[in-house]
Scaffold this motif. Structure first.
Motif, PDB file in Angstrom:
ATOM      1  N   VAL A 123       0.869  -1.073  -0.044  1.00 17.75           N
ATOM      2  CA  VAL A 123      -0.170  -0.177  -0.085  1.00 17.75           C
ATOM      3  C   VAL A 123       0.992   1.194   0.076  1.00 17.75           C
ATOM      4  CG1 VAL A 123      -1.658   1.296   1.449  1.00 17.75           C
ATOM      5  CG2 VAL A 123      -1.884  -1.390   1.229  1.00 17.75           C
ATOM      6  N   ILE A 124       0.584   2.175  -0.971  1.00 19.74           N
ATOM      7  CA  ILE A 124       1.285   3.167  -1.207  1.00 19.74           C
ATOM      8  C   ILE A 124       0.649   4.496  -0.462  1.00 19.74           C
ATOM      9  CG2 ILE A 124       2.691   4.742  -2.781  1.00 19.74           C
ATOM     10  CD1 ILE A 124       3.085   2.140  -4.423  1.00 19.74           C
ATOM     11  N   ALA A 125       1.312   5.138   0.365  1.00 16.19           N
ATOM     12  CA  ALA A 125       0.746   6.495   0.802  1.00 16.19           C
ATOM     13  C   ALA A 125       1.429   7.724   0.329  1.00 16.19           C
ATOM     14  CB  ALA A 125       0.583   6.411   2.557  1.00 16.19           C
ATOM     15  N   TYR A 126       0.661   8.796  -0.223  1.00 12.81           N
ATOM     16  CA  TYR A 126       1.249   9.849  -0.873  1.00 12.81           C
ATOM     17  C   TYR A 126       0.529  11.157  -0.828  1.00 12.81           C
ATOM     18  CZ  TYR A 126      -1.959   9.000  -5.054  1.00 12.81           C
ATOM     19  OH  TYR A 126      -2.783   8.738  -5.895  1.00 12.81           O
ATOM     20  N   CYS A 127       0.910  12.171  -1.163  1.00  9.86           N
ATOM     21  CA  CYS A 127       0.404  13.436  -1.103  1.00  9.86           C
ATOM     22  C   CYS A 127       0.020  13.918   0.486  1.00  9.86           C
ATOM     23  CB  CYS A 127      -1.082  13.651  -1.832  1.00  9.86           C
ATOM     24  SG  CYS A 127      -1.801  15.231  -2.048  1.00  9.86           S
ATOM     25  N   PRO A 128       1.016  14.365   1.240  1.00 12.85           N
ATOM     26  CA  PRO A 128       1.111  14.592   2.513  1.00 12.85           C
ATOM     27  C   PRO A 128       0.102  15.849   3.128  1.00 12.85           C
ATOM     28  CG  PRO A 128       3.228  15.098   1.785  1.00 12.85           C
ATOM     29  CD  PRO A 128       2.622  14.433   0.662  1.00 12.85           C
ATOM     30  N   TYR A 129      -0.702  15.633   3.993  1.00 13.05           N
ATOM     31  CA  TYR A 129      -1.305  16.758   4.594  1.00 13.05           C
ATOM     32  C   TYR A 129      -0.309  18.155   5.083  1.00 13.05           C
ATOM     33  CZ  TYR A 129      -5.465  13.900   4.746  1.00 13.05           C
ATOM     34  OH  TYR A 129      -6.509  13.091   4.482  1.00 13.05           O
ATOM     35  N   SER A 130       0.745  17.708   5.652  1.00 13.03           N
ATOM     36  CA  SER A 130       1.542  18.797   6.380  1.00 13.03           C
ATOM     37  C   SER A 130       2.508  19.231   5.302  1.00 13.03           C
ATOM     38  CB  SER A 130       2.310  18.222   7.206  1.00 13.03           C
ATOM     39  OG  SER A 130       3.237  18.982   8.107  1.00 13.03           O
ATOM     40  N   PRO A 131       2.516  20.674   5.443  1.00 13.27           N
ATOM     41  CA  PRO A 131       3.520  21.402   4.586  1.00 13.27           C
ATOM     42  C   PRO A 131       4.717  21.066   4.962  1.00 13.27           C
ATOM     43  CG  PRO A 131       2.372  22.910   5.977  1.00 13.27           C
ATOM     44  CD  PRO A 131       1.670  21.568   6.268  1.00 13.27           C
ATOM     45  N   ILE A 132       5.103  20.799   6.124  1.00  8.79           N
ATOM     46  CA  ILE A 132       6.493  20.480   6.586  1.00  8.79           C
ATOM     47  C   ILE A 132       7.137  19.224   5.798  1.00  8.79           C
ATOM     48  CG2 ILE A 132       7.848  19.672   8.580  1.00  8.79           C
ATOM     49  CD1 ILE A 132       5.848  20.900  10.231  1.00  8.79           C
ATOM     50  N   LEU A 133       6.262  18.169   5.471  1.00  8.00           N
ATOM     51  CA  LEU A 133       6.567  17.131   4.505  1.00  8.00           C
ATOM     52  C   LEU A 133       6.853  17.591   3.181  1.00  8.00           C
ATOM     53  CD1 LEU A 133       4.624  14.259   6.006  1.00  8.00           C
ATOM     54  CD2 LEU A 133       7.030  14.560   6.279  1.00  8.00           C
ATOM     55  N   PRO A 134       7.923  17.081   2.303  1.00  4.55           N
ATOM     56  CA  PRO A 134       7.967  17.698   0.916  1.00  4.55           C
ATOM     57  C   PRO A 134       6.741  16.960   0.173  1.00  4.55           C
ATOM     58  CG  PRO A 134      10.098  16.406   1.813  1.00  4.55           C
ATOM     59  CD  PRO A 134       8.996  16.366   2.884  1.00  4.55           C
ATOM     60  N   ALA A 135       6.617  17.632  -0.805  1.00  4.17           N
ATOM     61  CA  ALA A 135       5.248  17.450  -1.588  1.00  4.17           C
ATOM     62  C   ALA A 135       5.186  16.107  -2.307  1.00  4.17           C
ATOM     63  CB  ALA A 135       4.970  18.388  -2.933  1.00  4.17           C
ATOM     64  N   ASN A 136       6.423  15.423  -2.249  1.00  2.19           N
ATOM     65  CA  ASN A 136       6.530  13.980  -3.019  1.00  2.19           C
ATOM     66  C   ASN A 136       6.874  13.051  -2.024  1.00  2.19           C
ATOM     67  OD1 ASN A 136       9.098  14.986  -2.639  1.00  2.19           O
ATOM     68  ND2 ASN A 136       9.945  14.162  -4.376  1.00  2.19           N
ATOM     69  N   SER A 137       6.659  13.469  -0.821  1.00  2.00           N
ATOM     70  CA  SER A 137       7.001  12.272   0.402  1.00  2.00           C
ATOM     71  C   SER A 137       6.009  11.040   0.361  1.00  2.00           C
ATOM     72  CB  SER A 137       6.648  12.841   1.628  1.00  2.00           C
ATOM     73  OG  SER A 137       6.888  12.054   2.657  1.00  2.00           O
ATOM     74  N   THR A 138       6.533  10.031   0.152  1.00  2.00           N
ATOM     75  CA  THR A 138       5.869   8.789  -0.222  1.00  2.00           C
ATOM     76  C   THR A 138       6.092   7.690   0.875  1.00  2.00           C
ATOM     77  OG1 THR A 138       5.723   9.406  -2.617  1.00  2.00           O
ATOM     78  CG2 THR A 138       5.164   6.892  -2.019  1.00  2.00           C
ATOM     79  N   LEU A 139       5.094   7.101   1.249  1.00  2.00           N
ATOM     80  CA  LEU A 139       5.590   5.703   2.383  1.00  2.00           C
ATOM     81  C   LEU A 139       4.937   4.547   1.434  1.00  2.00           C
ATOM     82  CD1 LEU A 139       4.400   6.764   6.013  1.00  2.00           C
ATOM     83  CD2 LEU A 139       6.820   6.529   4.983  1.00  2.00           C
ATOM     84  N   ILE A 140       5.598   3.254   1.454  1.00  2.00           N
ATOM     85  CA  ILE A 140       5.395   1.932   1.052  1.00  2.00           C
ATOM     86  C   ILE A 140       5.369   0.984   2.153  1.00  2.00           C
ATOM     87  CG2 ILE A 140       5.859   0.433  -0.784  1.00  2.00           C
ATOM     88  CD1 ILE A 140       7.909   2.728  -1.856  1.00  2.00           C
ATOM     89  N   ARG A 141       4.174   0.584   2.354  1.00  2.00           N
ATOM     90  CA  ARG A 141       4.070  -0.597   3.429  1.00  2.00           C
ATOM     91  C   ARG A 141       3.752  -1.758   2.497  1.00  2.00           C
ATOM     92  NH1 ARG A 141       0.061  -3.118   5.638  1.00  2.00           N
ATOM     93  NH2 ARG A 141      -1.644  -1.718   5.031  1.00  2.00           N
ATOM     94  N   PHE A 142       4.842  -2.872   2.761  1.00  2.00           N
ATOM     95  CA  PHE A 142       4.549  -4.004   2.149  1.00  2.00           C
ATOM     96  C   PHE A 142       3.707  -5.153   2.967  1.00  2.00           C
ATOM     97  CE2 PHE A 142       8.090  -2.289   0.402  1.00  2.00           C
ATOM     98  CZ  PHE A 142       8.191  -2.725  -0.987  1.00  2.00           C
ATOM     99  N   ASP A 143       2.871  -6.058   2.233  1.00  2.00           N
ATOM    100  CA  ASP A 143       1.975  -6.850   2.949  1.00  2.00           C
ATOM    101  C   ASP A 143       2.722  -7.908   3.742  1.00  2.00           C
ATOM    102  OD1 ASP A 143      -0.967  -7.755   3.100  1.00  2.00           O
ATOM    103  OD2 ASP A 143      -0.021  -9.601   2.525  1.00  2.00           O
ATOM    104  N   ASN A 144       1.866  -8.421   4.760  1.00  2.00           N
ATOM    105  CA  ASN A 144       2.903  -9.331   5.909  1.00  2.00           C
ATOM    106  C   ASN A 144       3.200 -10.285   4.883  1.00  2.00           C
ATOM    107  OD1 ASN A 144       2.326 -11.534   8.155  1.00  2.00           O
ATOM    108  ND2 ASN A 144       3.796  -9.685   8.607  1.00  2.00           N
ATOM    109  N   ARG A 145       2.258 -10.925   4.289  1.00  2.00           N
ATOM    110  CA  ARG A 145       2.488 -12.400   3.409  1.00  2.00           C
ATOM    111  C   ARG A 145       3.796 -12.264   2.289  1.00  2.00           C
ATOM    112  NH1 ARG A 145       0.960 -15.562  -1.016  1.00  2.00           N
ATOM    113  NH2 ARG A 145       0.326 -17.800  -0.305  1.00  2.00           N
ATOM    114  N   VAL A 146       3.952 -10.999   1.842  1.00  2.00           N
ATOM    115  CA  VAL A 146       4.989 -10.678   0.928  1.00  2.00           C
ATOM    116  C   VAL A 146       6.476 -10.843   1.604  1.00  2.00           C
ATOM    117  CG1 VAL A 146       5.941  -8.961  -0.568  1.00  2.00           C
ATOM    118  CG2 VAL A 146       3.667  -9.453  -0.583  1.00  2.00           C
TER     119      VAL A 146
END
Length: 334
Positions: free
Chosen positions: A58-81
């Motif tokens: 699951v990829i999370a992108y487009c942060p709410y906070s202006p402190i984070l870079p606009a292209n800040s992205t989190l990638i959480r891999f599924d447990n089974r993977v």
């Protein structure tokens, strides 16, 4: 000691030059991409990537906070993977469609775990927890801790102990993983890995290290070498990294009334991981939730009650009921 070492949680942070919406044609060519209807506390959008029915990440992108870079992205891999033998290839492929490399990623959260039945010195995990609870044993260093278990008329039944607050920079958690899987969401792929590693799947304990990494390097107490906290280390030198963290966070000593200086106390030789047991290919078996287990228990109780019971009802009803119950019994007995 037979043991199985693995990654149980992996979230990466990166800053791609182009966001997920701009790269959607490339992403869709490799995965089934579904934009979820919700975000999280920090990001507006979440994108789920699948291969067939299997969620990859699951990829999370487009942060709410202006402190984070606009292209800040989190990638959480599924447990089974995370339990697949080709995990590093899967991670590299996801990073490739996002246009980033391993070197451009940092670890946002990682959990490393070692599954086993007994410690290296033959001590049972439950014996260790009882010793820590009774203060005949203690962990070196100051930290908050929490005991987990069930209280009954027969006494206290301990299931785990955690040092450090969950969500802090570092914490370590010893708990009965077999019991957790039987009471919560069952994960057949983990049980398959236990069988492949010749563990007794009915009584597996887990020593889990959770990191929200601010520290990027550790010094191994065994060799004096610097161990970096990076994707390359996770994939290429996981046992050394795990050993380094356990030696730092999990030093258990007996409580000596004659000497309060724990630096001179004898450390218990509990765990020393020298190599990672090879993971096995995973079966296409879905997880069973607490609801699923409730249905199974209901069916089991139903068949026990009605299998040979005579009923005064419509013709053919009892025969149909007994046939259905017989089929259910066969399924449950497998």
């Amino acid at each position: 000691m037979k043991h199985l070492i693995n990654i149980d949680w992996l979230t990466l942070h990166c800053e791609p030059k182009t966001n997920c919406e701009q790269r959607m044609p490339i992403i869709s060519a490799c995965y089934h991409a579904e934009l979820l209807k919700y975000g999280n506390r920090f990001y507006k959008h979440m994108l789920e990537l699948k291969q067939g029915k299997q969620v990859v990440c699951v990829i999370a992108y487009c942060p709410y906070s202006p402190i984070l870079p606009a292209n800040s992205t989190l990638i959480r891999f599924d447990n089974r993977v995370l339990y697949m033998p080709n995990l590093s290839d899967i991670v590299d492929r996801v990073l490739g469609v996002l246009g980033v490399s391993r070197e451009q990623c940092t670890l946002s959260r990682v959990d490393l775990c070692c599954d086993f039945n007994v410690f290296d010195n033959g001590m049972y995990p439950l014996t260790l927890i009882k010793g820590l609870a009774a203060h005949t044993l203690r962990k070196v260093g100051k930290s908050k801790f929490a005991l987990y278990g069930v209280q009954s008329s027969k006494g206290n039944f301990y299931t785990g102990i955690r040092y450090g607050v969950h969500g802090s920079d570092e914490s370590i958690y010893l708990y009965n993983k077999s019991l957790e899987l039987s009471q919560k969401v069952d994960k057949p792929y983990i049980r398959d890995c236990w069988v492949n590693a010749n563990l007794d799947a009915h009584n597996v304990w887990r020593l889990e290290v959770s990191l929200n990494p601010k520290v990027k390097q550790y010094v191994s107490r065994e060799t004096g070498n610097i161990v970096s906290l990076s994707l390359d280390t996770l994939f290429d030198n996981l046992p050394a990294l795990y050993n380094c963290l356990v030696l730092r966070l999990w030093q258990i000593v007996p409580v000596e009334r004659t000497d309060s200086n724990v630096s001179r106390a004898r450390r218990l030789p509990l765990i020393n991981v020298t190599s990672a047991y090879p993971l096995c290919p995973l079966r296409e078996v879905s997880n069973s939730s607490a609801y699923d287990k409730g249905v199974i228990n209901y069916l089991r109780n139903f068949t026990d009650k009605h299998f040979i019971e005579e009923r005064d009802s419509e013709p053919g009803y009892d025969e149909l009921l007994n046939s259905a119950a017989f089929c259910i019994k066969r399924i449950l007995s497998k």
